[in-house]
Scaffold this active site. Structure first.
Site, PDB file in Angstrom:
ATOM      1  N   HIS A  28      -1.868   0.976   1.887  1.00 14.09           N
ATOM      2  CA  HIS A  28      -0.787   1.964   1.993  1.00 14.09           C
ATOM      3  C   HIS A  28      -1.375   3.371   2.130  1.00 14.09           C
ATOM      4  O   HIS A  28      -2.440   3.656   1.594  1.00 14.09           O
ATOM      5  CB  HIS A  28       0.104   1.921   0.752  1.00 14.09           C
ATOM      6  CG  HIS A  28       0.791   0.601   0.556  1.00 14.09           C
ATOM      7  ND1 HIS A  28       2.011   0.310   1.090  1.00 14.09           N
ATOM      8  CD2 HIS A  28       0.387  -0.511  -0.100  1.00 14.09           C
ATOM      9  CE1 HIS A  28       2.347  -0.929   0.762  1.00 14.09           C
ATOM     10  NE2 HIS A  28       1.388  -1.458   0.041  1.00 14.09           N
ATOM     11  N   ASP A  44       7.438   4.661   3.521  1.00 14.60           N
ATOM     12  CA  ASP A  44       6.689   3.953   2.456  1.00 14.60           C
ATOM     13  C   ASP A  44       6.139   4.952   1.438  1.00 14.60           C
ATOM     14  O   ASP A  44       5.349   5.824   1.775  1.00 14.60           O
ATOM     15  CB  ASP A  44       5.546   3.189   3.134  1.00 14.60           C
ATOM     16  CG  ASP A  44       4.621   2.459   2.178  1.00 14.60           C
ATOM     17  OD1 ASP A  44       4.891   2.424   0.966  1.00 14.60           O
ATOM     18  OD2 ASP A  44       3.606   1.903   2.666  1.00 14.60           O
TER      19      ASP A  44
END
Lengths: 541, 541
Positions: free
Chosen positions: A364, A192
Site C-alpha cells: 500500500h 486507499d
C-alpha cells in the site's frame, strides 16, 4: 433520488469500505469487491467477519454486477456467502477470477457462478455505469482500480495501490490512463488509506529484491528457508528468479502456497524457470535448495511454525540454516511470531526478520504516494476508504493539505451513504449495518451476548452447582459441582467443600440469590469471577 | 563447588534473566532484581507471571541480600511475593527504594522490610561479593548497573541501559567508572539484549524533547493531551519543563501517574516548577493547559481510554485538541491502542502517534549501543540476558562480531547455571523452573490444564446436559441443557431439541460414549467444538 449517485462503503471490524463498496444510480446497483476480515484476538471463536450485505440481498433486483479489484481475501472471500443469497455476474481480471474460481469451487458454488473477465483499459458497462479498469501496483498481479463513469460524473476508485515505479517485474500504477480517462474532470475519488500513518513514500519492491540477493549470496553453502504471504505473488516471483540466479532449487511447503503457485503459473502470472521447482522429498543437497514456506505470521499450523516446533514431516531446521521472514507483522500476531522466532533461533538457525534487513515492503502507498495520487487525480470530492477511522482522518488531513476544501472531504462510516447530483454532495440516510460473525457453520448468529460469555469463561471458567432438593424444595444430599477453567478440581478439595457448605447455608433463598452468594463466595476466596450457575435438581427423597 | 561462582538467570514468559538473576559463591547468594511479567493475550485470566524463585526460598539461609537495578515493575514488583516467603535486606538507590516502599506498603509488608539505600560509585559488601553501582541512562532516574567483585573475578551486570549522551536532563551511562572499577579486567558481562533486533544507535531522548517542543508550538490555542508511561519519569520531566516553557498549566489524570509524580517530586527526582500543576477541576482556559494522562497502551480503564469512550469524569475530548501518544506499543496491545486512536480521531482530535513523529524513543540500547558496551567492557565471557531467545542469539552474534570467541559466549535458559572458577567456565546442572502464574489470589495453582480449558471455553463455550434417569438408569423425562458461550440459547430452539433427541438415542451407552456422540453431533450441526459434559441425574420415577 433517481437522478443521484449514491455510494455506500461496507466492511468489517472498523475498516471502512474495504470489503465492499456499493454504487447506486436510479434502480441500478454495482458492488465493488466482496471480502472478509479476520477476527481480532478478543473475538473468541470467530473464524471470519463478513460485511453486512443485507441491503444488497434485499435489493438484488437492482444488482447489475459484482466488480473485483484484485484477488486478496479481504476483497473476494465473502463471495461464497453472498452468492448463496444473490445471483449476479462477477467481473474481474484473469488472475483474480482464477482465485475466485477456486474459492467458489471449494464452496460448491462454481456451477451457478457467472464469471466475466475484464481487462485493463477495456471499458465495460453495467446499466448506467461505464467502468474502465486501470492497472495498479500492488502485491498481487493483475490488480486494478476503476474509473467509473456515471451520469453525474466520473468517480475514481483506486482499490489497493502503491506508486512503485520499479515494482520488480510487476506492473506500475497507470496514472496516465487515469488522466486520459478523466479529461472532463473527476467528480469524486475513493482512495486507499491503509498506510495513512506512514510518512514518506512506500519503498520500492526493488529494495527487497536487492536485500534478498545480498542475503542469498551471504548464505552460500547453507540452506535458505523463506516464509512469505502466499498471496503476495510479486514477492514469490522475485524469490524464484533469485533462487534460479543463485543456482538453487525451490521446494514449496504449505497448502496455500502450493495452490497459489500452481494457479498463478498455469495462468501465466508466475514465470517459473523450468526445473526450478522440486518435490519436497527430492534428493538434493540442502545447501542447494531454497524452501519457500507459509508461516510468516507464526500461524500455529503453518509450515514454518511446524518446523520451529520440530513437527514438520519433511524439513528439520538445522544449525546454520538461513531463515528469512519476508512479510510484515499483522497486528495481533506479534506473540505467535515471537514464539516461532525464538524456537527457530534455538534450533541454531540464522533468522533474519523485521528491522534487521528490508526483507518486506508494504503493498500500500504511504502518505507520499497518497499525496501524489490526490494531486494527479484532483477530484472535486474525496472519500478516504480502506482503513480504520484513524487512517481516514489522517488521509483527509492530507487531502486538505493538498488543497481540497474541508467541506469536500467526506469521512464515512460503513453503511453511511454519500449522495451527489454531480453539483453538490451530501450525506444520505445511513443503512443500519453490523459486523457479521462466522463461527463454523453459524453465520450472523453469534452476537455480543455470546462473545461476552466467552470472554468471561476465558478469564475464570465456570461452575455449575447441582443442588438436590425433594418435592418440598428441601435440600437432600450433597450439592454436586461441575466446573472447567476455574481451578484444577483435583487440587481444590477444600475450596469445593467450603462452597458446598455455602450452598447449604444459602439454598433457601432461591437461585438468583444463591447465584449472587456463590459469586461473592468465590470472589472472596480466590479473587476470581467464574460464571456461576446453580440449578435445583428434584430427586427422590 | 565452594570455590566457584555460579550465575543463574530467572524470569518469566521466555524473557531470560530479566526479572531476577542469582549469584552464588560458596554458601553465599545474592539476587539481583525481583520483577514480574505481564501475561500474553492467550494466558486467559492470568494477572501476572512471577519468576520461579523456589530455589531462593529453599536456600534462604544463604541469601545475603536482594539488590535492585531500578524501579520498573519487571525488576521490582515480585518483591511482595518473595518477601512473604523469605526475609533479606533489599538494596537499591533512593528512588528505586521509594517505589519499592510504596509497593510493600500496599501489600502490608513494609514493617518487616529491611530497605538499604545504595549510591553510585559507593561499594558495599554482601558476603564475598563487593558490589559497586554505576549510573546508567534508562527511562527512569536513579538506574544503575553493577560491577560485582567476586573471589574469582569481576562481573559487570549492566541492568537495563542505553548509551544516550544527551539524555535530556537524565544521567548518562557511566562507562568511565566501569573502566576504573575493572582495571584488572572483566571476567564476565551480563548485558541487556532487549533491542538486539534494532539496528543502529537508540536515538537520544533529546529528539523527543525537540519534537514535543515543535508540536507544543504548533498546538498554540488548543488543548494538549499527552499519554505516556507513568514509569518513564525522564519523559515526564521533559513534558513538564516544556509545558512551563510554553506557558501551560499541567493537569494530571490517572492513578499511577499521580502517585509517581508525587513520589518522584518528593524525593527530588522531578523538578516541577512552582504552580505548574493544577487540580483537574481548576478554572483555566483549556488552551492554556496540558493534560498528562495514563493510557498510552489503550488499557481499558486508563484515563485516555476513558476520554476516548466519553467516560472520563472531568475531561471531554473536543474538536481541535492535540493528543500525543508518547510511548511505544507493547506487543499484544496493538488492538486496544488502535480502537482507542480511532475513537479519539472520531471525536475530532488531532492525534499524533507512532511513525507520524518521534514522540518516543526506547529506554534500551540498540545494536550500536550494545556493540560499544561490549567493546568498552571487553569481558572474557559474555552472557546476553534481558530478552527472549531471539534477542540473546542476536546479541551473541554481535559479541562474536566484536571479537569474543564463540565458546566464551553463553546463551542460557532461565534456571540454567553458568559456573566459573575464574579460569574456565561451563554449564552446571540446571534448576527446574517454571512460569508461576498469579490469578487473583491463586499463586502458582493455575497450570496448563486450566489454561487449556479456558482456551476451549473461549472458542466455543460449554454445554452441560443433565439427563434424568431413575434408579434403573432408565431415561425419565427430558434432558436439561445448561450452556454459555456456545450459541444464544433463545435463538437455538431447534438445535437444542435435536440435541435432546440425540441424547435419548445415545444415553444407554454411558457418559464417555455419550460425551463423544454429543461432541460429534454439535460439530456436525455447527462446526463448533464446545466443551460437552453430560451428567446423569437420578430422579424419582
Amino acid at each position: 433520488m433517481a437522478k443521484n449517485l449514491q455510494i455506500t462503503p461496507l466492511g468489517g471490524l472498523g475498516e471502512i469500505g474495504k470489503n465492499m463498496t456499493v454504487y447506486e444510480y436510479g434502480r441500478n446497483m454495482i458492488a465493488i469487491d466482496c471480502g472478509v476480515m479476520f477476527p481480532e484476538n478478543d473475538m473468541y471463536g470467530i473464524d471470519l467477519v463478513l460485511p453486512d450485505f443485507n441491503y444488497v440481498v434485499e435489493n438484488q433486483d437492482m444488482l447489475r454486477g459484482i466488480v473485483l479489484t484484485h484477488g486478496h481475501m479481504d476483497h473476494i472471500a465473502a463471495l461464497p456467502y453472498l452468492l448463496r443469497q444473490v445471483n449476479a455476474p462477477i467481473y474481474g481480471t484473469r488472475l483474480t477470477l482464477g482465485i475466485v474460481e477456486r474459492k467458489l469451487a471449494e464452496a460448491g458454488l462454481l456451477p451457478r457462478a457467472d464469471l466475466r473477465i475484464i481487462e485493463q483499459n477495456k471499458p465495460f458497462h453495467l446499466g448506467p455505469f461505464g467502468i474502465t479498469p486501470f492497472a495498479v501496483a500492488h502485491s498481487i498481479p493483475d490488480s486494478v482500480g476503476f474509473v467509473i463513469d456515471t451520469p453525474v460524473g466520473a468517480v475514481v476508485h483506486t482499490g489497493d495501490y502503491k506508486l512503485d515505479e520499479t515494482p520488480a517485474g510487476g506492473q506500475t500504477t497507470d496514472l496516465e490512463s487515469v488522466l486520459r480517462l478523466t479529461q472532463n474532470g473527476v467528480l469524486a475519488m475513493l482512495g486507499d488509506s491503509t498506510n495513512a500513518d506512514q510518512p514518506g513514500r512506500t519503498p520500492t519492491e526493488q529494495v527487497v529484491g536487492e536485500t534478498l540477493d545480498r542475503l542469498f549470496a551471504e548464505a552460500r553453502g547453507q540452506r535458505i528457508i523463506i516464509a512469505t504471504f502466499s498471496s503476495v505473488l510479486a514477492r514469490l516471483q522475485e524469490i524464484m528468479t533469485l533462487a534460479h540466479k543463485h543456482g538453487r532449487k525451490v521446494i514449496l511447503t504449505g497448502r496455500s502456497l502450493v495452490q497459489n503457485v500452481t494457479l498463478a503459473s498455469e495462468l501465466g502470472y508466475l514465470d517459473v524457470p523450468k526445473g526450478l521447482l522440486v518435490e519436497i522429498g527430492a534428493k538434493i543437497k540442502k545447501e542447494d535448495t531454497l524452501v519457500l514456506s507459509t508461516g510468516s505470521q507464526g500461524e500455529p499450523r503453518s509450515a514454518l511454525n511446524r518446523m520451529a516446533n520440530g513437527e514438520h514431516p519433511h524439513i528439520q531446521v538445522e544449525r546454520g540454516d538461513t531463515i528469512i521472514i519476508s512479510g510484515s507483522t499483522i497486528p495481533g500476531n506479534e506473540e505467535d511470531i515471537s514464539r516461532m522466532l525464538n524456537k527457530l533461533f534455538e534450533r541454531g538457525a540464522n533468522v533474519i526478520y523485521g528491522p534487521l534487513a528490508t526483507v518486506h515492503v508494504s503493498g500500500h502507498g504511504n502518505r507520499g504516494d497518497m499525496r501524489k495520487m490526490l494531486e494527479t487525480v484532483r477530484p472535486q470530492y474525496f472519500i478516504p476508504v480502506h482503513g480504520e477511522a484513524r487512517h481516514l482522518h489522517l488521509h483527509a488531513q492530507l487531502a486538505e493539505e493538498a488543497g481540497l476544501p474541508a467541506e469536500n472531504v467526506f469521512i464515512l462510516h460503513n453503511g453511511a451513504r454519500w449522495v451527489t447530483d454531480g453539483k453538490q454532495a451530501w450525506r444520505g440516510e445511513p443503512l443500519a449495518v453490523d459486523d457479521v460473525f462466522v463461527d463454523g457453520r453459524l453465520i450472523g448468529e453469534i452476537g455480543e451476548i455470546v462473545l461476552r460469555d466467552r470472554h468471561r469463561l476465558s478469564q475464570d471458567g465456570f461452575i455449575v452447582a447441582l443442588i438436590p432438593v425433594n418435592a418440598r424444595r428441601q435440600l437432600v444430599g450433597e450439592p454436586q459441582i461441575i466446573s472447567r477453567g476455574f481451578v484444577y478440581l483435583k487440587d481444590a478439595d477444600e475450596l469445593l467443600a467450603a462452597s458446598s457448605k455455602e450452598i447449604k447455608r444459602q439454598y433457601k433463598r432461591g437461585i438468583p440469590h444463591l447465584q449472587q452468594a456463590l459469586e461473592d463466595f468465590f470472589y472472596r476466596e480466590t479473587h476470581s469471577r467464574p460464571v456461576v450457575l446453580p440449578r435445583f435438581i428434584q430427586v427422590a427423597g
